[in-house]
Design an enzyme around this catalytic site. Sequence first.
Site, PDB file in Angstrom:
ATOM      1  N   HIS A  53      -6.186 132.200  -1.288  1.00  0.00           N
ATOM      2  CA  HIS A  53      -6.456 131.836  -2.673  1.00  0.00           C
ATOM      3  C   HIS A  53      -7.900 132.178  -3.037  1.00  0.00           C
ATOM      4  O   HIS A  53      -8.738 132.445  -2.169  1.00  0.00           O
ATOM      5  CB  HIS A  53      -6.185 130.348  -2.920  1.00  0.00           C
TER       6      HIS A  53
HETATM    7  P1  TYD Z   1      -4.656 124.055   1.211  1.00  0.00           P
HETATM    8  O1  TYD Z   1      -5.436 124.374  -0.027  1.00  0.00           O
HETATM    9  O2  TYD Z   1      -3.294 124.641   1.340  1.00  0.00           O
HETATM   10  O3  TYD Z   1      -5.505 124.416   2.515  1.00  0.00           O
HETATM   11  P2  TYD Z   1      -6.071 125.860   2.968  1.00  0.00           P
HETATM   12  O4  TYD Z   1      -6.963 126.328   1.875  1.00  0.00           O
HETATM   13  O5  TYD Z   1      -6.802 125.616   4.220  1.00  0.00           O
HETATM   14  O6  TYD Z   1      -4.943 126.772   3.230  1.00  0.00           O
HETATM   15  O7  TYD Z   1      -4.566 122.464   1.325  1.00  0.00           O
HETATM   16  C1  TYD Z   1      -3.679 121.800   2.210  1.00  0.00           C
HETATM   17  C2  TYD Z   1      -3.270 120.457   1.598  1.00  0.00           C
HETATM   18  O8  TYD Z   1      -4.399 119.604   1.437  1.00  0.00           O
HETATM   19  C3  TYD Z   1      -2.651 120.607   0.223  1.00  0.00           C
HETATM   20  O9  TYD Z   1      -1.584 119.671   0.140  1.00  0.00           O
HETATM   21  C4  TYD Z   1      -3.740 120.203  -0.735  1.00  0.00           C
HETATM   22  C5  TYD Z   1      -4.567 119.233   0.075  1.00  0.00           C
HETATM   23  N1  TYD Z   1      -5.996 119.249  -0.249  1.00  0.00           N
HETATM   24  C6  TYD Z   1      -6.574 118.182  -0.917  1.00  0.00           C
HETATM   25  O10 TYD Z   1      -5.903 117.187  -1.247  1.00  0.00           O
HETATM   26  N2  TYD Z   1      -7.914 118.217  -1.179  1.00  0.00           N
HETATM   27  C7  TYD Z   1      -8.695 119.273  -0.812  1.00  0.00           C
HETATM   28  O11 TYD Z   1      -9.922 119.264  -1.058  1.00  0.00           O
HETATM   29  C8  TYD Z   1      -8.079 120.394  -0.137  1.00  0.00           C
HETATM   30  C9  TYD Z   1      -8.887 121.595   0.263  1.00  0.00           C
HETATM   31  C10 TYD Z   1      -6.726 120.330   0.127  1.00  0.00           C
END
Ligand code: TYD
Length: 140
Positions: A53
């Site tokens: 992303h």
């Molecule tokens: P995600 O954005 O998919 O992680 P990455 O960027 O490492 O692939 O986030 C994983 C899960 O955690 C998703 O359900 C959203 C949650 N999350 C939060 O609640 N707060 C945050 O600050 C982040 C980064 C993720």
Amino acid sequence: MPEMTEVKLLQFRENGDRRGRLVVMEGETDIPFEIKRVFYIYGSDPDVIRGRHANRRSEFVLVNVAGTSKVRVVDRSGNEMVISLNHPHTGIYLPAMVWKDMYDFSPDSVLLVLASEHYDPDEYIRDFSEFQRMCGNGEA
Ligand code: TYD
């Protein structure tokens, strides 16, 4: 502090003595923004790709405080780079609007992420073509 627009490696000072080592990251000095959010990623298998992303507003600093991983970045000009995160005293600064994939996690990897914004899922761009279009690099 002027806004930074480039991906940049950051070297933090190691305060080492016979008791061990200590690394400090202070917001707005060592880290080029006010730190509003901290999270860390661990327990990801080596074949997992995380991230995938870009963020409209958030800036990040990534540091592997234990173990190793890699981050592949595509900036808003379309430049691609791969950075190995393999020292607890080395970080990578990512401005807003860069695409990022994190991968190649070692079993002991703990990837610390400092962010300039509170979590807002609406500022995440999860479609690479949309990201390219927003940067003016998409197909016509
Ligand atoms: P995600 O954005 O998919 O992680 P990455 O960027 O490492 O692939 O986030 C994983 C899960 O955690 C998703 O359900 C959203 C949650 N999350 C939060 O609640 N707060 C945050 O600050 C982040 C980064 C993720």
